[in-house]
Each structure stands twice: as structure tokens, then as C-alpha cells.
Write an enzyme that holds these catalytic residues in place. Sequence first.
Site, PDB file in Angstrom:
ATOM      1  N   THR A  83     -27.428  74.442 -21.991  1.00 35.52           N
ATOM      2  CA  THR A  83     -26.185  74.171 -21.393  1.00 35.52           C
ATOM      3  C   THR A  83     -26.279  72.813 -20.680  1.00 35.52           C
ATOM      4  O   THR A  83     -25.422  71.889 -20.626  1.00 35.52           O
ATOM      5  CB  THR A  83     -25.966  75.189 -20.060  1.00 35.52           C
ATOM      6  OG1 THR A  83     -25.738  76.590 -20.598  1.00 35.52           O
ATOM      7  CG2 THR A  83     -24.892  74.899 -19.276  1.00 35.52           C
ATOM      8  N   THR A 159     -31.384  77.919 -19.829  1.00 36.48           N
ATOM      9  CA  THR A 159     -31.763  78.655 -18.794  1.00 36.48           C
ATOM     10  C   THR A 159     -32.257  80.344 -19.188  1.00 36.48           C
ATOM     11  O   THR A 159     -33.272  80.762 -18.456  1.00 36.48           O
ATOM     12  CB  THR A 159     -30.950  78.632 -17.603  1.00 36.48           C
ATOM     13  OG1 THR A 159     -29.696  79.305 -18.045  1.00 36.48           O
ATOM     14  CG2 THR A 159     -30.541  77.354 -17.224  1.00 36.48           C
ATOM     15  N   ASP A 160     -31.549  80.768 -20.143  1.00 32.76           N
ATOM     16  CA  ASP A 160     -31.701  82.179 -20.302  1.00 32.76           C
ATOM     17  C   ASP A 160     -33.384  82.477 -20.685  1.00 32.76           C
ATOM     18  O   ASP A 160     -33.814  83.599 -20.104  1.00 32.76           O
ATOM     19  CB  ASP A 160     -30.972  82.817 -21.582  1.00 32.76           C
ATOM     20  CG  ASP A 160     -29.473  82.909 -21.147  1.00 32.76           C
ATOM     21  OD1 ASP A 160     -29.345  82.805 -19.986  1.00 32.76           O
ATOM     22  OD2 ASP A 160     -28.864  83.639 -21.901  1.00 32.76           O
ATOM     23  N   LYS A 236     -35.538  83.742 -13.471  1.00 36.29           N
ATOM     24  CA  LYS A 236     -34.064  83.466 -13.213  1.00 36.29           C
ATOM     25  C   LYS A 236     -33.493  84.781 -12.724  1.00 36.29           C
ATOM     26  O   LYS A 236     -33.507  85.739 -13.315  1.00 36.29           O
ATOM     27  CB  LYS A 236     -33.477  83.136 -14.576  1.00 36.29           C
ATOM     28  CG  LYS A 236     -32.008  82.927 -14.634  1.00 36.29           C
ATOM     29  CD  LYS A 236     -31.292  82.406 -16.032  1.00 36.29           C
ATOM     30  CE  LYS A 236     -29.820  82.350 -15.727  1.00 36.29           C
ATOM     31  NZ  LYS A 236     -29.090  81.901 -17.017  1.00 36.29           N
TER      32      LYS A 236
END
Length: 413
Positions: A83, A159-160, A236
Site C-alpha cells: 500500500t 502490511t498483511d 498486525k
Amino acid sequence: MSFSNSDPVNVAFAGLELHGMYISGDADYAVVKLSSGYNICVPASVCTAAPERAAATPAKVTAEPLKQDAKLPLLAIVSTGGTIASTVDYRTGAVSSKFTAEDIVRSIPELAVIARYHTLQPFNVLSENMNPAMWQELARAVHDEIASGAKGVIVTHGTDTMLYSAAAVSFMLETPVPVIFVGAQRSADRPSSDNAMNAICSVKAGISDLGEVVVCMHATSDDVACALHRGTRVRKNHTSRRDAFQSVGRGPVGVVSYPDGNVNLTGDAVLRGTHELRLFDRLEPNCGLLQYYPGMNPNLFDAFSGCRGLVISGTGLGHVGTDCIEKIAALNASGTFVVMTSQCQAGEVCDRVYETGRDLLAAGVVEGGSMLPEVALVKLMWVLGNTSRPEDAVRMMQTNLKGELDYDLWREM
């Protein structure tokens, strides 16, 4: 009037004339994705069919070479996608990864006064498509940048699965300089984007006294600081908040305040120059991770037959149902190295307290201490890639190598 998915529509609502794409709805209401990328729900009666708008052909722009101050420290930016390097495709509303490392530097002018940069992009993927082979390629790229003189390395990443990649590079690389993983929860063209602040803070951390692999993301939902989370202790914990990343079981190893950019490291942080540069890039990808749940069919363990390793995310102190122990023992007997971790957010595995735990130890399970299940999986891939002796694998899994454990289990036994 009825619409089908993706039909172009005009919306006359609240005194505004809007254009968008029909997504879903019923006889009373319609969900429309506006040209801005945002979704609205409006009465179906305010929507009318609209002709498809032709996409404008962007003018070709020849980018000038980056202007860099030779007096500033050299950092490497290794872009993998995600992202932070993405924009919204306003035709579909989906976020796609398009920007290169150089694009990121150009789009955030503040970076040019902090350091100078060498940029590269070994691949460009959304992080759900990362795999162990890419982790190896990434570790090699970071190693080569440091060997070529970079005073720090910034890795832009989705980020996943950033926690997996950060852990993998942590184990594969001994680094004398900061290696900063950074991402964004919201793309650059969103009003609430966190990409610029995260990037600026990561660069400040990249020229700091840090000497280990960390994840740099918003410390709170406000634009006041970014936290530096050790690459083997971060998770996360929220799908969309800007402060989604948290250090689990302990605090961050540092904080970068914003906008002044001051970097404050804890006494637990590994400092610049502590280690010499070394690369250990072998991995065994044929490993798995299984979360136990009450009533789980023991036959699910059969899916991991033939795997070199398996990490179990067990309950509490590291337990599974007693009807699963026979299957685990069979896996161990066939050569699958089995490690037990816990689903709990803090504490450590101890299979010596209850009868089930003692039966698991007798079945050949290795205690994973306070390791996060995801980190244990990555570490197991690395350990089995670097040794073929089961006794060495036990010792390595239970030795605190990169801050993944609270202490060396092996030495405590």
C-alpha cells in the site's frame, strides 16, 4: 431503473451532481463507488444511468534524475510493493501497487533533506503474494546494499505479511546497520494516508544508532510518532487502523517522534555496529502452521505428513486435545519436526504442568517458549534450512537468536 454491477451512474443527492459506478443495492437503496474512490449509499431513486466515461490518457512525463545531496548519509530503499507504493484504481476502486522506490522518494520531498538514496525494486507484489523464495531474494538484496556502503536500508512492504518478512530477514541477516520495514495502511491518494509520515520516520530511523531489523509504523492513530517494533516480536493486530502494528509481549525498541524526527531507542535495542555483516539465506519452505481449536478433527494433522516441520499454535501453556497426540507422535516418528507455541498474546509455553503437556513432550513436541506462532514458523524454516541434525534443530529453536524468545530455553533445561 435497475442497474448491474459496474454500471456507470449519475447521482443527484443533497444538491450535488456526482458520478460513479453501481456496486450493489435493491429497489430502495444503491451503493455507488464515486469517482473519488469512496463508497456511498443513497436512495435508488436518485441514481440515473450514465454513459461510460473514457479514461484520460496520461501525458508522458520524463522523470528527471533524482537530485541528491552528496553530503548526506546514503540509505538504500528496497521496494517490494504494498500500500505504501500504491494508488487507487478509480475504475474499480481497488488499490494496486504501482510506485517504484524512486517514485516514493519523488512523492515525499522531505526525504531529500534527510539522506541520499540508492533505490531498487527486486519485485512488486501485494504482500499476500510473498513467499519464502522472495524472503531469500529480499535478504540478499538488503545484504548487498549494506555491503555496497548503505548506512541503513528501508524496505517498503505490504502490511498483511510484513511480520513474516521482517522475521525472515531478521534470521537470515546479521546486520551492522538499521534495516527498517515500513508500510502504510492507507494509500497515498487517501486523505488519511499514513504513507508519508511512516516513510519519513523510517528514514530517520535508518540513520539512527539502531543496528537490527525493525518494523516502523504509526505508534498511535494520531500523527505524533512511529514505533520501532523488533522484527521478531511484532504483529498486525488491526485490519485498518494506522496503529495496527504492536510489539507483542514487550514494548517497541524505539520511537520516532513526528514531525521533529527524534529517534529514542530503549536499552533493549541492538545498536549500530554491534554485529558484522553476514548472510545465512538458506530456508526449508516445506513447513506448516496449524492453529488448534476445540473439537478439531485429529485427521487434520495428516495434511502435514511429509512436511519437514510443523508449528502448532496451541491453547494456554501449549495444549491440544488428547485425541490429537497420537497423530502428532506419528508425525514426529516420520521425521516431521513439531514445535508447540501458544495462541496467548503473552507468556510462554510450558508443557510440564499438565498431563496433556507431558504427553505432548513424550510425543516429541519441542516447546517454543514465548515465540509468536508466525515467527516460530519462519524460524523453523530457517533452522531446518541450516541443519539436518534434530538435536541441533532443538537447540537452535530454543536459543534466543534475534529477540524472539524471552531467554534461552535450551540453556535453562
